[in-house]
Design a protein around this motif. Structure first.
Motif, PDB file in Angstrom:
ATOM      1  N   ASP A 186      24.183  62.326   3.204  1.00  0.00           N
ATOM      2  CA  ASP A 186      24.040  61.075   2.461  1.00  0.00           C
ATOM      3  C   ASP A 186      23.424  60.023   3.374  1.00  0.00           C
ATOM      4  O   ASP A 186      24.114  59.350   4.135  1.00  0.00           O
ATOM      5  CB  ASP A 186      25.408  60.615   1.950  1.00  0.00           C
ATOM      6  N   GLN A 187      22.105  59.881   3.290  1.00  0.00           N
ATOM      7  CA  GLN A 187      21.392  59.005   4.215  1.00  0.00           C
ATOM      8  C   GLN A 187      21.832  57.553   4.091  1.00  0.00           C
ATOM      9  O   GLN A 187      22.013  56.858   5.104  1.00  0.00           O
ATOM     10  CB  GLN A 187      19.885  59.104   3.962  1.00  0.00           C
ATOM     11  N   GLN A 188      22.032  57.085   2.872  1.00  0.00           N
ATOM     12  CA  GLN A 188      22.436  55.699   2.667  1.00  0.00           C
ATOM     13  C   GLN A 188      23.803  55.421   3.304  1.00  0.00           C
ATOM     14  O   GLN A 188      24.010  54.407   3.974  1.00  0.00           O
ATOM     15  CB  GLN A 188      22.488  55.381   1.170  1.00  0.00           C
TER      16      GLN A 188
ATOM     17  N   TYR B  97      23.510  55.526   7.255  1.00  0.00           N
ATOM     18  CA  TYR B  97      22.902  54.307   7.785  1.00  0.00           C
ATOM     19  C   TYR B  97      23.865  53.129   7.695  1.00  0.00           C
ATOM     20  O   TYR B  97      23.895  52.267   8.581  1.00  0.00           O
ATOM     21  CB  TYR B  97      21.606  53.989   7.040  1.00  0.00           C
ATOM     22  N   ARG B  98      24.641  53.085   6.620  1.00  0.00           N
ATOM     23  CA  ARG B  98      25.610  51.997   6.459  1.00  0.00           C
ATOM     24  C   ARG B  98      26.669  52.046   7.559  1.00  0.00           C
ATOM     25  O   ARG B  98      27.056  51.017   8.122  1.00  0.00           O
ATOM     26  CB  ARG B  98      26.254  52.075   5.074  1.00  0.00           C
TER      27      ARG B  98
END
Length: 281
Positions: A227-229, A232-233
């Motif tokens: 889950d890239q989002q 990054y979060r």
């Protein structure tokens, strides 16, 4: 009662993180103004901060006991007052945490080199443990400190870590101009046990400090990588909590390089540890 105590615990850890971040900002601002002798001033300021935090719990306990000793010994309410004071000093964390120590010794299996030092569930227990540990900058090379949510083991093979990765902050000689290992390590642990990753807290499993001759590092372990989002979060939040300067990059490395062939194509870059780097901030 449990909810009130948990909220109080979070407040204490939040305050600890805030004070440490403020200290880091002051050190960063003054870093360009210091001479060679100025390094001693910087170390002294950090040591004062750590000593203040270490003695905080003991001072609270001593003051509370002293205040109760002034009451009449014949007063039947004295035991109740003392008990209430002790309850106020106990601040449970939302999760149980285990602290591990690894000393890599040739000729021994990895499991034989790993040692669990303690498991704790209260703020006071964390500070009592930290008070008896060698500071990060004095950890011998080839040794690791590991703090993980119980019952997760600090290894890739654990089912909670198999599909995950880690955000890594490297402390090379050039980066040590802007970063202090001791302060960053303490801030990383406080952010972890204090649930400072908000809605993503459940995806953060632990944090590892690795002392190496060439380059020390702090790694925040996650349970997922795809889950890239979300990743990054978590990385941006880590940067904010540790107060990492913008000129310093953090890298997200994949634990198991065979976990996903699709994501591995995204970035062929290799980190200094040899692990596949998927993201960079």
């Amino acid at each position: 009662m449990a909810n009130i105590l948990t909220e109080s615990s979070t407040t204490i850890v939040n305050n600890d993180c805030q004070q440490i971040n403020e200290q880091i900002e002051k050190l960063n601002v003054n870093s360009d103004q210091t001479t060679n002798d100025g390094g001693q001033t910087k170390s002294t300021a950090i040591q004062n901060l750590l000593e203040k935090k270490l003695s905080n719990s003991d001072d609270q306990k001593e003051n509370s006991l002293l205040s109760t000793s002034s009451t009449d010994s014949n007063d039947l309410s004295t035991p109740l007052i003392l008990m209430n004071k002790q309850i106020e000093l106990i601040h449970p964390l939302e999760s149980q945490w285990s602290f591990w120590y690894l000393k890599n010794q040739q000729g021994k299996d990895w499991q034989d080199n790993l040692m669990k030092l303690a498991t704790f569930g209260y703020v006071e227990e964390f500070w009592a443990l930290f008070n008896h540990l060698r500071v990060a900058s004095r950890l011998p090379p080839s040794c690791d400190y590991m703090l993980f949510k119980s019952p997760i083991l600090p290894c890739w093979e654990d089912s909670h870590n198999t599909s995950g990765g880690r955000w890594v902050l490297y402390f090379s000689k050039s980066e040590q101009v802007y970063l202090n290992l001791d302060v960053c390590w303490l801030a990383s642990m406080l952010a972890l046990i204090g649930g400072q990753y908000a809605q993503d807290t459940n995806y953060v499993n632990g944090v590892v400090l690795s002392a190496r001759k060439s380059c020390d590092r702090i790694a925040l372990w996650t349970s997922v990588h795809h889950d890239q989002q979300l990743i990054y979060r978590i990385g941006r939040r880590m940067r904010e909590l540790i107060n990492i300067p913008r000129q310093i990059h953090i890298l997200f490395e994949l634990h198991n390089q065979e976990t996903s062939t699709a994501t591995s194509v995204m970035n062929k870059k290799k980190s200094t540890a040899g692990n596949k780097v998927l993201y960079q901030l």
